[in-house]
Design a protein around this motif. Structure first.
Motif, PDB file in Angstrom:
ATOM      1  N   LEU A 139       1.838  -9.301  -8.089  1.00 22.84           N
ATOM      2  CA  LEU A 139       1.945  -8.050  -7.358  1.00 22.84           C
ATOM      3  C   LEU A 139       0.596  -7.345  -7.304  1.00 22.84           C
ATOM      4  O   LEU A 139      -0.046  -7.155  -8.343  1.00 22.84           O
ATOM      5  N   VAL A 140       0.194  -6.941  -6.101  1.00 24.02           N
ATOM      6  CA  VAL A 140      -0.931  -6.026  -5.922  1.00 24.02           C
ATOM      7  C   VAL A 140      -0.356  -4.707  -5.435  1.00 24.02           C
ATOM      8  O   VAL A 140       0.270  -4.650  -4.372  1.00 24.02           O
ATOM      9  N   LEU A 141      -0.541  -3.650  -6.222  1.00 22.47           N
ATOM     10  CA  LEU A 141       0.026  -2.339  -5.927  1.00 22.47           C
ATOM     11  C   LEU A 141      -1.118  -1.374  -5.656  1.00 22.47           C
ATOM     12  O   LEU A 141      -1.793  -0.910  -6.569  1.00 22.47           O
ATOM     13  N   VAL A 149       0.850  -1.187   0.000  1.00 21.94           N
ATOM     14  CA  VAL A 149       0.000   0.000   0.000  1.00 21.94           C
ATOM     15  C   VAL A 149       0.886   1.237   0.000  1.00 21.94           C
ATOM     16  O   VAL A 149       1.758   1.378   0.870  1.00 21.94           O
ATOM     17  N   SER A 150       0.697   2.128  -0.987  1.00 25.25           N
ATOM     18  CA  SER A 150       1.415   3.395  -1.073  1.00 25.25           C
ATOM     19  C   SER A 150       2.932   3.167  -1.114  1.00 25.25           C
ATOM     20  O   SER A 150       3.447   2.594  -2.067  1.00 25.25           O
ATOM     21  N   LEU A 151       3.661   3.571  -0.060  1.00 24.68           N
ATOM     22  CA  LEU A 151       5.104   3.312  -0.015  1.00 24.68           C
ATOM     23  C   LEU A 151       5.379   1.824  -0.133  1.00 24.68           C
ATOM     24  O   LEU A 151       6.350   1.406  -0.784  1.00 24.68           O
ATOM     25  N   GLY A 152       4.528   1.004   0.478  1.00 25.09           N
ATOM     26  CA  GLY A 152       4.684  -0.443   0.375  1.00 25.09           C
ATOM     27  C   GLY A 152       4.549  -0.932  -1.048  1.00 25.09           C
ATOM     28  O   GLY A 152       5.238  -1.868  -1.466  1.00 25.09           O
ATOM     29  N   ALA A 153       3.659  -0.307  -1.824  1.00 31.43           N
ATOM     30  CA  ALA A 153       3.495  -0.686  -3.227  1.00 31.43           C
ATOM     31  C   ALA A 153       4.760  -0.390  -4.018  1.00 31.43           C
ATOM     32  O   ALA A 153       5.188  -1.187  -4.862  1.00 31.43           O
ATOM     33  N   LEU A 154       5.371   0.766  -3.742  1.00 36.12           N
ATOM     34  CA  LEU A 154       6.620   1.119  -4.421  1.00 36.12           C
ATOM     35  C   LEU A 154       7.728   0.141  -4.045  1.00 36.12           C
ATOM     36  O   LEU A 154       8.512  -0.291  -4.901  1.00 36.12           O
ATOM     37  N   LEU A 192      -6.583  -3.031 -13.611  1.00 31.67           N
ATOM     38  CA  LEU A 192      -6.704  -1.760 -12.894  1.00 31.67           C
ATOM     39  C   LEU A 192      -8.078  -1.699 -12.250  1.00 31.67           C
ATOM     40  O   LEU A 192      -9.093  -1.868 -12.924  1.00 31.67           O
ATOM     41  N   TRP A 193      -8.111  -1.450 -10.943  1.00 37.18           N
ATOM     42  CA  TRP A 193      -9.366  -1.307 -10.217  1.00 37.18           C
ATOM     43  C   TRP A 193      -9.404   0.096  -9.617  1.00 37.18           C
ATOM     44  O   TRP A 193      -8.561   0.447  -8.806  1.00 37.18           O
ATOM     45  N   GLU A 194     -10.382   0.888 -10.020  1.00 35.17           N
ATOM     46  CA  GLU A 194     -10.533   2.253  -9.545  1.00 35.17           C
ATOM     47  C   GLU A 194     -11.692   2.337  -8.552  1.00 35.17           C
ATOM     48  O   GLU A 194     -12.787   1.843  -8.825  1.00 35.17           O
ATOM     49  N   VAL A 195     -11.435   3.002  -7.422  1.00 34.20           N
ATOM     50  CA  VAL A 195     -12.462   3.190  -6.393  1.00 34.20           C
ATOM     51  C   VAL A 195     -12.493   4.679  -6.042  1.00 34.20           C
ATOM     52  O   VAL A 195     -11.868   5.125  -5.062  1.00 34.20           O
ATOM     53  N   ARG A 209       4.757 -11.362 -15.242  1.00 32.65           N
ATOM     54  CA  ARG A 209       4.115 -11.591 -13.957  1.00 32.65           C
ATOM     55  C   ARG A 209       2.885 -10.696 -13.834  1.00 32.65           C
ATOM     56  O   ARG A 209       2.935  -9.511 -14.197  1.00 32.65           O
ATOM     57  N   PRO A 210       1.777 -11.213 -13.326  1.00 25.51           N
ATOM     58  CA  PRO A 210       0.546 -10.423 -13.255  1.00 25.51           C
ATOM     59  C   PRO A 210       0.634  -9.315 -12.220  1.00 25.51           C
ATOM     60  O   PRO A 210       1.279  -9.468 -11.174  1.00 25.51           O
ATOM     61  N   VAL A 211      -0.014  -8.193 -12.508  1.00 24.27           N
ATOM     62  CA  VAL A 211      -0.036  -7.056 -11.598  1.00 24.27           C
ATOM     63  C   VAL A 211      -1.455  -6.505 -11.518  1.00 24.27           C
ATOM     64  O   VAL A 211      -2.158  -6.409 -12.523  1.00 24.27           O
ATOM     65  N   LEU A 212      -1.875  -6.178 -10.310  1.00 26.75           N
ATOM     66  CA  LEU A 212      -3.163  -5.534 -10.064  1.00 26.75           C
ATOM     67  C   LEU A 212      -2.897  -4.160  -9.469  1.00 26.75           C
ATOM     68  O   LEU A 212      -2.293  -4.043  -8.402  1.00 26.75           O
ATOM     69  N   LEU A 213      -3.316  -3.107 -10.182  1.00 22.15           N
ATOM     70  CA  LEU A 213      -3.200  -1.741  -9.700  1.00 22.15           C
ATOM     71  C   LEU A 213      -4.533  -1.330  -9.071  1.00 22.15           C
ATOM     72  O   LEU A 213      -5.591  -1.518  -9.681  1.00 22.15           O
ATOM     73  N   ILE A 214      -4.474  -0.756  -7.877  1.00 21.27           N
ATOM     74  CA  ILE A 214      -5.665  -0.266  -7.195  1.00 21.27           C
ATOM     75  C   ILE A 214      -5.493   1.231  -6.966  1.00 21.27           C
ATOM     76  O   ILE A 214      -4.487   1.663  -6.382  1.00 21.27           O
ATOM     77  N   ALA A 215      -6.457   2.024  -7.437  1.00 21.60           N
ATOM     78  CA  ALA A 215      -6.376   3.477  -7.320  1.00 21.60           C
ATOM     79  C   ALA A 215      -7.648   4.005  -6.672  1.00 21.60           C
ATOM     80  O   ALA A 215      -8.744   3.570  -6.992  1.00 21.60           O
ATOM     81  N   SER A 216      -7.485   4.964  -5.771  1.00 18.56           N
ATOM     82  CA  SER A 216      -8.629   5.538  -5.066  1.00 18.56           C
ATOM     83  C   SER A 216      -8.704   7.040  -5.320  1.00 18.56           C
ATOM     84  O   SER A 216      -7.797   7.641  -5.884  1.00 18.56           O
ATOM     85  N   GLY A 217      -9.828   7.642  -4.853  1.00 23.80           N
ATOM     86  CA  GLY A 217     -10.020   9.074  -5.035  1.00 23.80           C
ATOM     87  C   GLY A 217     -10.475   9.411  -6.439  1.00 23.80           C
ATOM     88  O   GLY A 217     -10.691   8.543  -7.282  1.00 23.80           O
ATOM     89  N   SER A 218     -10.595  10.685  -6.688  1.00 19.15           N
ATOM     90  CA  SER A 218     -11.080  11.133  -8.001  1.00 19.15           C
ATOM     91  C   SER A 218     -10.092  12.061  -8.692  1.00 19.15           C
ATOM     92  O   SER A 218     -10.427  12.720  -9.667  1.00 19.15           O
ATOM     93  N   GLY A 219      -8.871  12.134  -8.185  1.00 14.22           N
ATOM     94  CA  GLY A 219      -7.917  13.086  -8.742  1.00 14.22           C
ATOM     95  C   GLY A 219      -6.639  12.460  -9.242  1.00 14.22           C
ATOM     96  O   GLY A 219      -6.651  11.579 -10.108  1.00 14.22           O
TER      97      GLY A 219
END
Length: 337
Positions: A216-218, A196-201, A303-306, A274-284
């Motif tokens: 990877l889930v980022l 999550v965040s820094l952990g994703a990097l 890509l999953w947007e919330v 290798r598979p990757v799942l990107l999770i993004a939140s907010g509207s900006g």
């Protein structure tokens, strides 16, 4: 790198780890002194400046510089989160206490929850957090039989270190990866990571160094350098923003003592297939950047947007959907189901 494990119901770092954590680097002292001196300079400037609109206008750049430096300081040297008295046992999960040694000789603390399906996932918190806040993630995966390793990144929780660079945290993930590969209950070809965040990097940079991370889930990944902002847009506002960002990234590199060589846009295509799942939140900005990252990544990708959730808090906002998403992703990537 090395590690030790201990069956325990509480978190008690070894004395050697406590001593090591108390030693600060010269970067920490340098940044602390400069940040405090800038704050004092701003206060003295206000105190001795003659009253008047013109005088106060000249103070604005000084106060803005203070704001930037203080923000960079707490991003580079985040205050340690007070450890809540929770362990996996409070979530009815048996666990082992783990001590890891990174390749650059830092001591890390962690918890390992044994699994049943021979697959394992490393869980990594964000800036200013600790392994405790990843317990809900752990419970969702442990329910499906995954072995789960939760670690405190350097400069966080009970781990050593005092400086966050966005680069060397990859060594923390690699230490956890080596630990999982040594366990008889884990198939070395079935290890994934969620950050999550820094952990994703940190997870992304570790995947660039080791092929052993299979999925990877980022969650909440953000830009790390000017190249991550994409091509220069013709609008004047974009050009001004680019100049401001260039200065900000240079200051950030100087504050943490590390020049970012490879950005997210350059790193993501290199982890394929290798598979990757990107999770993004907010509207900006977060969704904007993750769309850029998703376009740069290679298949298999998702890509999953919330938009309704805050940064790093998708699990809190959409707990059922989040658990189903990561369980489905790791099930397909690590178990072939």
């Amino acid at each position: 790198m090395g590690f030790r494990t201990e069956r325990s119901g509480r978190e008690l770092p070894p004395k050697s780890m406590t001593r090591r954590r108390s030693r600060h680097t010269h970067i920490y002292y340098r940044n602390t002194i400069i940040t405090v001196l800038l704050a004092l300079a701003a206060l003295l400037a206000v105190f001795f400046s003659p009253a008047g609109l013109v005088s106060y206008t000249w103070l604005l750049p000084l106060f803005y510089l203070n704001y930037v430096i203080w923000k960079l300081y707490f991003s580079t040297h985040p205050p340690r989160m007070r450890q809540p008295p929770f362990t996996p046992e409070d979530a009815t999960l048996p666990y082992e206490e783990v001590s890891l040694t990174t390749g650059d000789d830092l001591q890390l603390t962690g918890w390992y929850i044994p699994g049943r399906n021979r697959a394992a996932v490393i869980l990594v918190h964000g800036l200013g957090g600790s392994k405790v806040i990843m317990l809900n993630h752990a419970r969702a995966l442990a329910f499906d039989g995954y072995g789960v390793l939760l670690i405190d990144l350097r400069g966080h929780g009970g781990s050593g270190g005092d400086t966050i660079t966005g680069v060397h945290e990859a060594n923390d993930i690699l230490a956890g990866l080596e630990y999982l590969e040594s366990r008889p209950d884990v198939d070395a070809n079935r290890i994934g990571a969620l950050g999550v965040s820094l952990g994703a990097l940190a997870v992304l940079r570790a995947a660039r160094k080791s092929q052993a991370l299979r999925a990877l889930v980022l969650d909440g990944l953000g830009p790390t350098c000017l190249a991550d902002h994409g091509s220069l847009q013709p609008k004047l506002r974009r050009k001004i923003n680019r100049l401001i960002n260039r200065v900000a990234y240079r200051l950030a590199d100087w504050t943490c003592g590390e020049r970012i060589g490879e950005g997210v846009l350059a790193a993501l295509p290199m982890i394929a297939p290798r598979p990757v799942l990107l999770i993004a939140s907010g509207s900006g900005h977060e969704i904007h950047f993750n769309r850029l990252f998703f376009a740069a990544a290679r298949d298999p990708k998702e890509l999953w947007e919330v938009p309704s959730a805050k940064h790093g808090a998708v699990l809190l906002q959409e707990p059922h959907a989040y658990r189903q998403k990561i369980r489905s992703f790791f099930g397909s990537a690590l178990l072939g189901s």
